[in-house]
Write an enzyme that holds these catalytic residues in place. Structure first.
Site, PDB file in Angstrom:
ATOM      1  N   ARG A 147       0.849  -1.301   0.004  1.00 37.30           N
ATOM      2  CA  ARG A 147       0.075   0.059   0.051  1.00 37.30           C
ATOM      3  C   ARG A 147       0.785   1.364   0.057  1.00 37.30           C
ATOM      4  O   ARG A 147       1.963   1.431   0.519  1.00 37.30           O
ATOM      5  CB  ARG A 147      -0.959   0.128   1.191  1.00 37.30           C
ATOM      6  CG  ARG A 147      -2.008  -1.087   1.228  1.00 37.30           C
ATOM      7  CD  ARG A 147      -3.028  -0.852   2.196  1.00 37.30           C
ATOM      8  NE  ARG A 147      -3.940  -2.097   2.351  1.00 37.30           N
ATOM      9  CZ  ARG A 147      -4.892  -2.316   1.467  1.00 37.30           C
ATOM     10  NH1 ARG A 147      -5.174  -1.797   0.414  1.00 37.30           N
ATOM     11  NH2 ARG A 147      -5.502  -3.602   1.755  1.00 37.30           N
ATOM     12  N   ASP A 148       0.260   2.167  -0.844  1.00 37.23           N
ATOM     13  CA  ASP A 148       1.113   3.665  -0.798  1.00 37.23           C
ATOM     14  C   ASP A 148       0.812   4.472   0.566  1.00 37.23           C
ATOM     15  O   ASP A 148      -0.171   4.181   1.129  1.00 37.23           O
ATOM     16  CB  ASP A 148       0.437   4.482  -2.013  1.00 37.23           C
ATOM     17  CG  ASP A 148       1.385   5.587  -2.111  1.00 37.23           C
ATOM     18  OD1 ASP A 148       1.948   5.613  -3.503  1.00 37.23           O
ATOM     19  OD2 ASP A 148       1.320   6.303  -1.261  1.00 37.23           O
ATOM     20  N   ASN A 179       4.591   6.500 -13.473  1.00 44.35           N
ATOM     21  CA  ASN A 179       5.010   8.012 -13.834  1.00 44.35           C
ATOM     22  C   ASN A 179       6.306   7.759 -14.217  1.00 44.35           C
ATOM     23  O   ASN A 179       7.324   7.282 -13.605  1.00 44.35           O
ATOM     24  CB  ASN A 179       4.770   8.698 -12.549  1.00 44.35           C
ATOM     25  CG  ASN A 179       3.410   9.006 -12.294  1.00 44.35           C
ATOM     26  OD1 ASN A 179       2.702   9.385 -12.991  1.00 44.35           O
ATOM     27  ND2 ASN A 179       3.154   9.025 -10.699  1.00 44.35           N
ATOM     28  N   VAL A 208      10.109   8.473  -6.698  1.00 42.67           N
ATOM     29  CA  VAL A 208      10.956   7.147  -6.303  1.00 42.67           C
ATOM     30  C   VAL A 208      11.460   6.609  -7.521  1.00 42.67           C
ATOM     31  O   VAL A 208      10.764   6.042  -8.362  1.00 42.67           O
ATOM     32  CB  VAL A 208      10.203   6.429  -5.584  1.00 42.67           C
ATOM     33  CG1 VAL A 208      11.196   5.117  -5.204  1.00 42.67           C
ATOM     34  CG2 VAL A 208       9.647   7.126  -4.256  1.00 42.67           C
ATOM     35  N   HIS A 265       7.605   1.491 -10.618  1.00 45.50           N
ATOM     36  CA  HIS A 265       6.485   1.133  -9.896  1.00 45.50           C
ATOM     37  C   HIS A 265       5.184   1.413 -10.618  1.00 45.50           C
ATOM     38  O   HIS A 265       5.037   2.459 -11.201  1.00 45.50           O
ATOM     39  CB  HIS A 265       6.545   1.720  -8.359  1.00 45.50           C
ATOM     40  CG  HIS A 265       6.682   3.200  -8.590  1.00 45.50           C
ATOM     41  ND1 HIS A 265       7.739   3.666  -8.533  1.00 45.50           N
ATOM     42  CD2 HIS A 265       5.942   4.186  -8.320  1.00 45.50           C
ATOM     43  CE1 HIS A 265       7.694   5.077  -8.646  1.00 45.50           C
ATOM     44  NE2 HIS A 265       6.297   5.278  -8.484  1.00 45.50           N
ATOM     45  N   HIS A 299       1.385   1.896  -9.978  1.00 46.02           N
ATOM     46  CA  HIS A 299       0.427   2.604  -9.181  1.00 46.02           C
ATOM     47  C   HIS A 299      -1.126   1.866  -9.513  1.00 46.02           C
ATOM     48  O   HIS A 299      -1.329   1.738 -10.769  1.00 46.02           O
ATOM     49  CB  HIS A 299      -0.205   3.835  -9.247  1.00 46.02           C
ATOM     50  CG  HIS A 299       1.077   4.975  -8.838  1.00 46.02           C
ATOM     51  ND1 HIS A 299       1.010   5.676  -7.430  1.00 46.02           N
ATOM     52  CD2 HIS A 299       2.189   5.315  -9.239  1.00 46.02           C
ATOM     53  CE1 HIS A 299       2.132   6.242  -7.563  1.00 46.02           C
ATOM     54  NE2 HIS A 299       3.015   6.233  -8.435  1.00 46.02           N
TER      55      HIS A 299
END
Ligand code: 5GP
Length: 114
Positions: free
Chosen positions: A29-30, A87, A96, A100, A102
């Site tokens: 989880r973010d 992104n 970061v 990754h 999302h």
């Protein structure tokens, strides 16, 4: 020692709520969720950006999407709808530099995004 913040999470050196892990991929989880469901799916391999993905990573990148869809189903947002986002670089909001994906859902998501 691990190379990136997300490598440290994958290695258990920094705590996170892990939802899925295998030898190649970790999902957690973010820490600053932008929707009721906001999960990050990462390769353990510390690829900095989508620009750095190589042809030999094609299977791994495909698996990131498969894991994202599994997470969406488990989180109960597969039918209501969700968004997957990568992104790439600072101009797109990447903060970061460990690839990754999302997974966002659990509320209406406008399109196009702001
Ligand atoms: P980016 O902006 O690079 O696409 O996304 C990075 C994401 O990582 C952000 O949504 C941010 O909230 C999340 N994040 C940053 N630091 C941490 C952390 O220490 N733990 C977790 N779980 N998420 C983090």
């Amino acid at each position: 020692m691990s190379e990136t913040l997300f490598s440290k999470i994958a290695a258990g050196e920094i705590p996170a709520e892990i939802l899925y892990e295998d030898e190649e991929i970790v999902a957690f989880r973010d820490v600053s969720p932008q929707a009721p469901v906001h999960v990050l799916v990462i390769p353990r391999k510390p690829i900095p950006t989508l620009n750095a993905v190589q042809p030999e990573d094609a299977h791994l990148i495909g698996r990131l999407l498969l894991v994202a869809a599994q997470i969406a189903a488990r989180e109960g947002i597969a039918e209501s709808g969700y968004r997957t986002v990568i992104n790439c670089n600072a101009g797109a909001g990447q903060t970061v530099f460990h690839l990754h994906l999302h997974v966002l859902g659990g509320r209406p998501l406008n399109w196009p995004p702001g």
